[in-house]
Design a protein around this motif. Structure first.
Motif, PDB file in Angstrom:
ATOM      1  N   PRO A  62     -62.273  29.214  24.197  1.00 20.36           N
ATOM      2  CA  PRO A  62     -61.817  29.176  22.803  1.00 20.36           C
ATOM      3  C   PRO A  62     -60.301  29.001  22.681  1.00 20.36           C
ATOM      4  N   ILE A  63     -59.533  29.532  23.627  1.00 21.47           N
ATOM      5  CA  ILE A  63     -58.079  29.344  23.627  1.00 21.47           C
ATOM      6  C   ILE A  63     -57.770  27.872  23.885  1.00 21.47           C
ATOM      7  N   ARG A  64     -58.441  27.298  24.872  1.00 19.90           N
ATOM      8  CA  ARG A  64     -58.277  25.874  25.197  1.00 19.90           C
ATOM      9  C   ARG A  64     -58.565  25.007  23.978  1.00 19.90           C
ATOM     10  N   ASP A  65     -59.646  25.314  23.269  1.00 18.85           N
ATOM     11  CA  ASP A  65     -60.044  24.498  22.126  1.00 18.85           C
ATOM     12  C   ASP A  65     -59.071  24.639  20.960  1.00 18.85           C
ATOM     13  N   GLU A  66     -58.536  25.837  20.756  1.00 22.33           N
ATOM     14  CA  GLU A  66     -57.540  26.042  19.701  1.00 22.33           C
ATOM     15  C   GLU A  66     -56.242  25.322  20.051  1.00 22.33           C
ATOM     16  N   ILE A  67     -55.867  25.343  21.315  1.00 22.94           N
ATOM     17  CA  ILE A  67     -54.675  24.608  21.736  1.00 22.94           C
ATOM     18  C   ILE A  67     -54.871  23.118  21.474  1.00 22.94           C
ATOM     19  N   ARG A  68     -56.048  22.587  21.785  1.00 20.70           N
ATOM     20  CA  ARG A  68     -56.294  21.162  21.527  1.00 20.70           C
ATOM     21  C   ARG A  68     -56.127  20.850  20.044  1.00 20.70           C
ATOM     22  N   ARG A  69     -56.677  21.692  19.183  1.00 20.21           N
ATOM     23  CA  ARG A  69     -56.564  21.455  17.742  1.00 20.21           C
ATOM     24  C   ARG A  69     -55.094  21.395  17.326  1.00 20.21           C
ATOM     25  N   ARG A  70     -54.301  22.325  17.804  1.00 21.75           N
ATOM     26  CA  ARG A  70     -52.883  22.359  17.441  1.00 21.75           C
ATOM     27  C   ARG A  70     -52.118  21.178  18.026  1.00 21.75           C
ATOM     28  N   VAL A  71     -52.444  20.793  19.248  1.00 27.61           N
ATOM     29  CA  VAL A  71     -51.792  19.646  19.873  1.00 27.61           C
ATOM     30  C   VAL A  71     -52.121  18.363  19.110  1.00 27.61           C
ATOM     31  N   GLU A  72     -53.357  18.220  18.658  1.00 31.89           N
ATOM     32  CA  GLU A  72     -53.730  17.031  17.878  1.00 31.89           C
ATOM     33  C   GLU A  72     -52.922  16.940  16.597  1.00 31.89           C
ATOM     34  N   VAL A  73     -52.730  18.064  15.899  1.00 31.33           N
ATOM     35  CA  VAL A  73     -51.909  18.085  14.683  1.00 31.33           C
ATOM     36  C   VAL A  73     -50.472  17.701  15.021  1.00 31.33           C
ATOM     37  N   LEU A  74     -49.919  18.293  16.069  1.00 23.52           N
ATOM     38  CA  LEU A  74     -48.554  17.988  16.496  1.00 23.52           C
ATOM     39  C   LEU A  74     -48.412  16.510  16.832  1.00 23.52           C
ATOM     40  N   LEU A  75     -49.358  15.968  17.549  1.00 20.99           N
ATOM     41  CA  LEU A  75     -49.293  14.569  17.953  1.00 20.99           C
ATOM     42  C   LEU A  75     -49.293  13.641  16.745  1.00 20.99           C
ATOM     43  N   ARG A  76     -50.095  13.958  15.730  1.00 24.38           N
ATOM     44  CA  ARG A  76     -50.096  13.138  14.507  1.00 24.38           C
ATOM     45  C   ARG A  76     -48.727  13.163  13.820  1.00 24.38           C
ATOM     46  N   GLU A  77     -48.026  14.290  13.915  1.00 23.05           N
ATOM     47  CA  GLU A  77     -46.690  14.381  13.331  1.00 23.05           C
ATOM     48  C   GLU A  77     -45.663  13.611  14.160  1.00 23.05           C
ATOM     49  N   LEU A  78     -45.766  13.686  15.478  1.00 24.55           N
ATOM     50  CA  LEU A  78     -44.790  13.054  16.360  1.00 24.55           C
ATOM     51  C   LEU A  78     -44.970  11.553  16.475  1.00 24.55           C
ATOM     52  N   VAL A  79     -46.228  11.110  16.514  1.00 25.35           N
ATOM     53  CA  VAL A  79     -46.531   9.695  16.713  1.00 25.35           C
ATOM     54  C   VAL A  79     -47.530   9.287  15.629  1.00 25.35           C
ATOM     55  N   PRO A  80     -47.038   9.057  14.391  1.00 20.61           N
ATOM     56  CA  PRO A  80     -47.952   8.743  13.291  1.00 20.61           C
ATOM     57  C   PRO A  80     -48.681   7.421  13.502  1.00 20.61           C
ATOM     58  N   ALA A  81     -49.782   7.288  12.798  1.00 18.65           N
ATOM     59  CA  ALA A  81     -50.575   6.049  12.760  1.00 18.65           C
ATOM     60  C   ALA A  81     -51.035   5.596  14.135  1.00 18.65           C
ATOM     61  N   GLY A  82     -51.437   6.564  14.963  1.00 12.61           N
ATOM     62  CA  GLY A  82     -52.042   6.227  16.245  1.00 12.61           C
ATOM     63  C   GLY A  82     -51.131   5.506  17.197  1.00 12.61           C
ATOM     64  N   GLY A  83     -49.840   5.789  17.156  1.00  5.53           N
ATOM     65  CA  GLY A  83     -48.908   5.128  18.043  1.00  5.53           C
ATOM     66  C   GLY A  83     -49.080   5.486  19.508  1.00  5.53           C
ATOM     67  N   ALA A  84     -49.888   6.505  19.786  1.00  5.28           N
ATOM     68  CA  ALA A  84     -50.093   6.884  21.193  1.00  5.28           C
ATOM     69  C   ALA A  84     -51.208   6.079  21.788  1.00  5.28           C
TER      70      ALA A  84
END
Length: 137
Positions: free
Chosen positions: A115-137
């Motif tokens: 559950p910690i791993r899965d919560e970290i993934r959720r937060r990382v996905e949000v962060l990634l959308r902020e850092l690299v908008p519109a699927g730039g990754a």
């Protein structure tokens, strides 16, 4: 590429939460984001339960080595995400700081780490959308 964002994940031992977060961001962002992790009191090795939990989702963090937090690592990062390191993290002007309240996987079995791993993934996905908008990754 000077405009590539950089993220530093920090927890006390750099053996669980910060290693999983770095693994997720590296996996999801590819080379679109520079990823670092460190700890204020690093352990000798990455938490085996964290390694197993990440391996279940196809991410290998077994070869990672916990690193000591340095002012240089903080200064070189655009975003610094702390996970229970308290006041050990140096603060520099112009950096974005986030504090993620997450359970510490130290001493827990893989069932408790998932559950910690899965919560970290959720937060990382949000962060990634902020850092690299519109699927730039």
């Amino acid at each position: 590429m000077p405009d590539k964002p950089s993220v530093l994940f920090v927890c006390v031992h750099n053996a669980g939460r910060s290693q999983m977060a770095a693994g997720w961001l590296s996996h999801l962002a590819g080379d679109a984001v520079e990823v670092r992790s460190a700890g204020s009191e690093p352990e000798d090795r990455v938490n085996p339960s964290a390694v197993r939990a990440m391996a279940e989702v196809g991410i290998d963090i077994a070869g990672q080595q916990p690193k000591v937090l340095t002012p240089e690592a903080v200064q070189a990062s655009d975003v610094v995400i702390t996970m229970g390191c308290g006041d050990a993290c140096p603060v520099f002007p112009g950096k974005r700081y986030l504090d993620w309240k997450l359970d510490d996987p130290a001493g827990k079995d893989v069932d408790a780490v998932r559950p910690i791993r899965d919560e970290i993934r959720r937060r990382v996905e949000v962060l990634l959308r902020e850092l690299v908008p519109a699927g730039g990754a």
